[in-house]
Scaffold this active site. Structure first.
Site, mmCIF file in Angstrom:
data_model
loop_
_atom_site.group_PDB
_atom_site.id
_atom_site.type_symbol
_atom_site.label_atom_id
_atom_site.label_comp_id
_atom_site.label_asym_id
_atom_site.label_seq_id
_atom_site.Cartn_x
_atom_site.Cartn_y
_atom_site.Cartn_z
ATOM 1 N N GLY A 24 0.779 -1.240 0.000
ATOM 2 C CA GLY A 24 0.000 0.000 0.000
ATOM 3 C C GLY A 24 0.808 1.287 0.000
ATOM 4 C CG ASP A 38 -4.325 -1.035 -1.450
ATOM 5 O OD1 ASP A 38 -4.984 -2.038 -1.120
ATOM 6 O OD2 ASP A 38 -3.234 -1.102 -2.048
HETATM 7 O O1 PMV Z 1 -1.048 -3.337 -5.555
HETATM 8 P P1 PMV Z 1 -1.259 -4.470 -4.599
HETATM 9 O O2 PMV Z 1 -0.275 -5.550 -4.661
HETATM 10 O O3 PMV Z 1 -1.524 -3.968 -3.181
HETATM 11 O O4 PMV Z 1 -2.628 -5.186 -5.080
HETATM 12 C C1 PMV Z 1 -3.855 -4.652 -4.831
HETATM 13 C C2 PMV Z 1 -4.860 -5.734 -4.847
HETATM 14 C C3 PMV Z 1 -5.625 -5.893 -6.144
HETATM 15 O O5 PMV Z 1 -6.872 -6.456 -5.749
HETATM 16 C C4 PMV Z 1 -4.902 -6.857 -7.049
HETATM 17 C C5 PMV Z 1 -5.840 -4.582 -6.869
HETATM 18 C C6 PMV Z 1 -6.850 -3.625 -6.227
HETATM 19 O O6 PMV Z 1 -6.947 -2.481 -6.721
HETATM 20 O O7 PMV Z 1 -7.560 -4.002 -5.289
#
Ligand code: PMV
Length: 339
Positions: free
Chosen positions: A121, A170
């Site tokens: 994040g 996130d």
């Molecule tokens: O960018 P990361 O590795 O934190 O992945 C986020 C998680 C996903 O579900 C793949 C993308 C999202 O926007 O939720």
């Protein structure tokens, strides 16, 4: 306010990554690993950004004129270019929201204990932190509690603008803090209110692909076989719902089983790399009752659940012996903070 410091937690996805993009709920939590952003009003019409060495090894400082169209950067610092995009878009959207038309100058010092692009994040933390700095420097935040929903929404808009596709997971988790059940369609990020610490280690290995590439890879699978893909989404949905209940019932054993099943589904989606397969297998052998890849995949973030806090050190030693970096032994309740 002429000067402000914002402390932003990073985050880990516990259940439901990838499926969350297709409307399935997910569970994520902030972790006690913080990015600090110090912001100041600048007299000139420029944005000056200083990065700590964990975020960038090749660029420490960049100054961009407010009337910039193109940011000229060497191609080897493409990660920083991406991060700059989050920062500049955050300032633009924030000023638009505030109705500020002045080309105000800002100086930002971004200090991160983590590299970017590993699924913990940092991009969302950068956007959330920059928005809070911008709001505070423009005199808009007295009590951050009154603004959390607005900040989360703005930061999500930044992610969607920069990435094209992004779930609210996130940005909402990092803004609101704690263990959150994310409903992406509303969007809503409900607190799973538990008192006990979840005995989990959080770590990462090198990541080979970007989130955008991995999201595209999963989408291709969907296009290839929609029926099977939807079945997998349904399994993830059940995992997330059961995990939410298990958290509320303090049922660590069930959480462990669900983590392992969720990892299996991520393998089916084709985003788990060999390093994680070996690492997570070894962690289970060393006593983890559940272990999974976290985030977009191809390496990057992972987590492993122990039966009790006394077993966390052992799991951390095993993970580090296998080349992973362990950054936390537990989750946290903090969201973004003005300090
Ligand atoms: O960018 P990361 O590795 O934190 O992945 C986020 C998680 C996903 O579900 C793949 C993308 C999202 O926007 O939720």
């Amino acid at each position: 306010m002429d000067e402000v410091t914002v402390k932003v937690p990073t985050k880990i996805t516990l259940f439901g990554e990838h499926a969350v993009i297709y409307g399935v709920p997910a569970i994520a939590s902030t972790i006690p690993v913080y990015m600090n952003i110090k912001g100041k009003i600048f007299s000139e019409e420029v944005i000056s950004i200083t990065f700590s060495n964990k975020l960038s090894t090749s660029l420490n400082n960049i100054t961009i004129r407010r009337d910039r169209e193109e940011i000229q950067l060497r191609s080897d610092i493409v990660i920083i270019k991406k991060l700059l995009n989050y920062i500049l878009t955050s300032i633009d959207l924030c000023e638009k929201e505030l109705g500020t038309t002045r080309n105000r100058g800002y100086s930002l010092i971004i200090d991160s204990p983590l590299p970017t692009g590993i699924g913990l994040g940092t991009s969302a933390a950068t956007s959330v932190g920059t928005i809070v700095v911008c709001l505070a420097l423009n005199g808009y935040i007295e009590n951050i509690e009154d603004y959390r929903q607005d900040i989360a929404k703005m930061a999500w808009n930044v992610e969607k603008t920069v990435q094209g596709v992004a779930s609210p997971m996130d940005t909402y988790t990092i803004t609101l803090g704690g263990l959150r059940y994310i409903e992406p369609n509303t969007p809503k990020a409900e607190l799973i209110d538990i008192d006990d610490q979840i005995p989990v280690i959080v770590g990462y290995t090198n990541r080979k692909n970007t989130t955008a590439e991995l999201v595209r890879k999963v989408r291709k699978l969907k296009e290839k076989d929609e029926i099977i893909f939807n079945e997998l989404l349904n399994i993830i949905k059940t995992i997330v719902e059961n995990a939410r209940k298990a958290f509320l019932n303090h049922d660590i054993e069930t959480l462990g089983v669900l983590m392992n099943i969720n990892h299996g589904v991520l393998q089916s989606l084709g985003i788990v790399d060999m390093t994680h397969d070996t690492l997570l297998h070894m962690l289970r052998n060393a006593g983890a009752i559940g272990a999974k890849t976290s985030g977009a995949g191809s390496g990057g973030a992972f987590l492993a659940l122990a039966r009790s806090a006394s077993e966390l050190d052992k799991l951390a030693v095993v993970a580090e012996a296998l080349g992973a970096k362990v950054i936390s032994k537990g989750l946290c309740k903090d969201g973004v903070l003005l300090v």
